[in-house]
Design a protein around this motif. Structure first.
Motif, short mmCIF file in Angstrom:
data_model
loop_
_atom_site.label_atom_id
_atom_site.label_comp_id
_atom_site.label_asym_id
_atom_site.label_seq_id
_atom_site.Cartn_x
_atom_site.Cartn_y
_atom_site.Cartn_z
N ASN A 131 53.72 41.52 27.86
CA ASN A 131 54.22 42.61 27.01
C ASN A 131 53.12 43.30 26.21
O ASN A 131 53.42 44.07 25.29
CB ASN A 131 55.32 42.10 26.07
N THR A 132 51.86 43.06 26.52
CA THR A 132 50.76 43.71 25.80
C THR A 132 49.80 44.35 26.78
O THR A 132 49.51 43.80 27.84
CB THR A 132 49.98 42.71 24.93
N ARG A 133 49.31 45.53 26.41
CA ARG A 133 48.26 46.19 27.17
C ARG A 133 47.29 46.86 26.18
O ARG A 133 47.68 47.26 25.08
CB ARG A 133 48.83 47.25 28.12
N LEU A 134 46.04 46.98 26.60
CA LEU A 134 45.00 47.57 25.76
C LEU A 134 44.81 49.04 26.10
O LEU A 134 44.68 49.40 27.27
CB LEU A 134 43.68 46.83 25.96
N PHE A 135 44.78 49.89 25.07
CA PHE A 135 44.39 51.29 25.21
C PHE A 135 43.11 51.47 24.40
O PHE A 135 43.11 51.26 23.17
CB PHE A 135 45.47 52.23 24.67
N VAL A 136 42.04 51.85 25.06
CA VAL A 136 40.73 51.96 24.44
C VAL A 136 40.23 53.39 24.58
O VAL A 136 40.32 53.98 25.66
CB VAL A 136 39.73 50.98 25.10
N GLU B 97 50.72 35.85 18.81
CA GLU B 97 51.78 36.28 17.90
C GLU B 97 52.77 37.22 18.59
O GLU B 97 53.97 37.21 18.30
CB GLU B 97 51.18 36.96 16.68
N LEU B 98 52.26 38.06 19.50
CA LEU B 98 53.10 39.09 20.11
C LEU B 98 53.85 38.59 21.34
O LEU B 98 54.82 39.23 21.78
CB LEU B 98 52.25 40.29 20.50
N ALA B 99 53.41 37.48 21.92
CA ALA B 99 53.92 37.05 23.22
C ALA B 99 55.43 36.85 23.23
O ALA B 99 56.10 37.16 24.22
CB ALA B 99 53.22 35.76 23.66
N SER B 100 55.99 36.34 22.14
CA SER B 100 57.42 36.02 22.13
C SER B 100 58.29 37.15 21.59
O SER B 100 59.51 37.00 21.51
CB SER B 100 57.66 34.75 21.30
N ALA B 101 57.68 38.27 21.20
CA ALA B 101 58.46 39.38 20.64
C ALA B 101 59.27 40.07 21.74
O ALA B 101 58.80 40.22 22.86
CB ALA B 101 57.54 40.39 19.97
N PRO B 102 60.48 40.53 21.41
CA PRO B 102 61.34 41.17 22.43
C PRO B 102 61.05 42.65 22.61
O PRO B 102 61.95 43.46 22.74
CB PRO B 102 62.74 40.95 21.85
N ARG B 103 59.79 43.02 22.58
CA ARG B 103 59.39 44.39 22.83
C ARG B 103 57.95 44.40 23.32
O ARG B 103 57.26 43.37 23.27
CB ARG B 103 59.53 45.26 21.57
N ALA B 104 57.49 45.54 23.79
CA ALA B 104 56.13 45.66 24.30
C ALA B 104 55.21 46.21 23.22
O ALA B 104 55.66 46.84 22.26
CB ALA B 104 56.12 46.56 25.53
N PHE B 105 53.90 46.01 23.42
CA PHE B 105 52.91 46.45 22.44
C PHE B 105 51.69 47.06 23.13
O PHE B 105 51.16 46.48 24.08
CB PHE B 105 52.46 45.29 21.55
N VAL B 106 51.28 48.21 22.63
CA VAL B 106 50.01 48.81 23.02
C VAL B 106 48.99 48.44 21.95
O VAL B 106 49.14 48.79 20.78
CB VAL B 106 50.13 50.35 23.10
N ILE B 107 47.96 47.69 22.35
CA ILE B 107 46.88 47.32 21.43
C ILE B 107 45.85 48.43 21.51
O ILE B 107 45.22 48.65 22.55
CB ILE B 107 46.24 45.97 21.81
N PHE B 108 45.66 49.14 20.41
CA PHE B 108 44.86 50.36 20.39
C PHE B 108 43.51 50.10 19.73
O PHE B 108 43.43 49.70 18.56
CB PHE B 108 45.62 51.45 19.62
N LEU B 109 42.44 50.32 20.50
CA LEU B 109 41.07 50.17 20.00
C LEU B 109 40.41 51.54 20.10
O LEU B 109 40.16 52.04 21.19
CB LEU B 109 40.29 49.15 20.85
N ASP B 110 40.11 52.13 18.95
CA ASP B 110 39.64 53.50 18.92
C ASP B 110 38.12 53.57 18.83
O ASP B 110 37.49 52.79 18.12
CB ASP B 110 40.26 54.21 17.70
N ASP B 111 37.55 54.53 19.58
CA ASP B 111 36.12 54.85 19.50
C ASP B 111 35.25 53.62 19.74
O ASP B 111 34.36 53.30 18.96
CB ASP B 111 35.80 55.48 18.14
N LEU B 112 35.52 52.96 20.85
CA LEU B 112 34.82 51.72 21.16
C LEU B 112 33.57 52.02 21.97
O LEU B 112 33.56 52.89 22.84
CB LEU B 112 35.75 50.79 21.94
N GLY B 113 32.53 51.27 21.71
CA GLY B 113 31.29 51.39 22.48
C GLY B 113 30.43 50.19 22.21
O GLY B 113 30.54 49.54 21.17
N PHE B 114 29.56 49.87 23.15
CA PHE B 114 28.68 48.71 23.02
C PHE B 114 27.25 49.13 23.28
O PHE B 114 26.99 50.03 24.08
CB PHE B 114 29.09 47.61 24.00
N ASP B 115 26.31 48.44 22.64
CA ASP B 115 24.90 48.77 22.80
C ASP B 115 24.28 48.11 24.02
O ASP B 115 23.25 48.55 24.52
CB ASP B 115 24.12 48.35 21.55
N ALA B 116 24.89 47.04 24.50
CA ALA B 116 24.35 46.35 25.67
C ALA B 116 25.49 45.72 26.44
O ALA B 116 26.58 45.50 25.91
CB ALA B 116 23.36 45.26 25.23
#
Length: 273
Positions: free
Chosen positions: A169-174, A129-148
């Motif tokens: 135009n997208t990058r992940l901030f975790v 959905e974001l690929a064709s947008a004329p701006r950049a996006f920070v995908i924000f995932l808060d308080d992430l953790g995994f058990d294994a």
């Protein structure tokens, strides 16, 4: 009488209504990505009001690094996925949002999209959905953790190594309380045929972030300075001894505890924040 199949279909539509129409991807400073029956859908964030960078005290190096990374992303230049890890309440989430807002205030074409940890498997749909947008996006995932280690492989594939590349135009901030996102213990070395394989598997996820910023527990002087900054910015009386006593009773010193004290202080003084 109405056909029973029509009534059943109508009841199902009421139980699972269609997602709202897609929002304008250039009109809002922040969005929220929701899991849906068809993968997921975007909605504008109801209120996006991050703290100004000036109120984030004691993390100057992290601020400068992350803001510059967002500037690069907004300008269409190479930028990193970022892992913000460390002690709770030290400003990881606040800085993630504040960095985006700061670059927006400079005129940067960037927005924040907050997604929940349980929506990892739907992020490829979001990227489309974001690929064709004329701006950049920070995908924000808060308080992430995994058990294994196996639990983090979906995110690992999104960061690097998937069959389909993420849009530029997208990058992940975790953010995470754990430096490597996955807990480590001595048993993983004792049970593996080759202990190094087990360790490498646990560290492989964190290694895929080009930017790793640590946030450490703060000392009393830094805590007091955070409270002082908040109090001055909101025209509140400042009493260092009272602020320290508040933290002592809470059993913790952090930016979050400092803000909670300021909220209490503002309420007692009849002022809005």
């Amino acid at each position: 009488m109405t056909d029973p199949l029509d009534r059943i279909a109508a009841a199902l539509e009421r139980l699972a209504p269609p997602p709202p129409p897609a929002p304008d991807l250039t009109a809002h400073p922040a969005y929220v990505w929701h899991r849906g029956s068809s993968g997921g859908y975007l909605q504008p964030a109801r209120a996006f009001a991050p703290l100004p960078l000036s109120e984030l005290v004691g993390i100057d190096a992290q601020k400068a690094t992350l803001v510059e990374n967002v500037r690069c992303l907004a300008a269409g230049l190479p930028a990193h996925d970022a892992l913000l890890w460390g002690a709770r309440g030290t400003g990881k989430s606040a800085l993630s949002k504040a960095a985006v807002a700061a670059v927006q205030a400079e005129g940067g074409a960037v927005a924040l999209v907050e997604a929940q940890a349980d929506a990892l498997d739907t992020l490829p749909t979001l990227f489309t959905e974001l690929a064709s947008a004329p701006r950049a996006f920070v995908i924000f995932l808060d308080d992430l953790g995994f058990d294994a280690a196996s639990d983090g492989r979906a995110l690992r594939s999104l960061l690097e190594g998937g069959a389909e590349a993420r849009p530029a135009n997208t990058r992940l901030f975790v953010t995470s309380n754990r430096r490597h996102l996955i807990p480590r213990n001595l048993e993983e070395q004792a049970s593996a045929i080759n202990p190094r394989d087990s360790i490498d598997d646990s560290l492989a996820l964190a290694d895929r972030f080009g930017l790793s910023l640590g946030f450490h527990a703060i000392d009393q002087d830094t805590y007091v300075e955070i409270v002082r900054t908040y109090a001055q910015d909101h025209n509140l009386p400042f009493d260092a001894a009272e602020a320290i006593n508040w933290a002592t009773r809470r059993g913790s010193r952090s930016g979050r505890v400092a803000w909670q004290y300021v909220v209490d202080l503002a309420g007692r003084n009849g002022k809005r924040l």
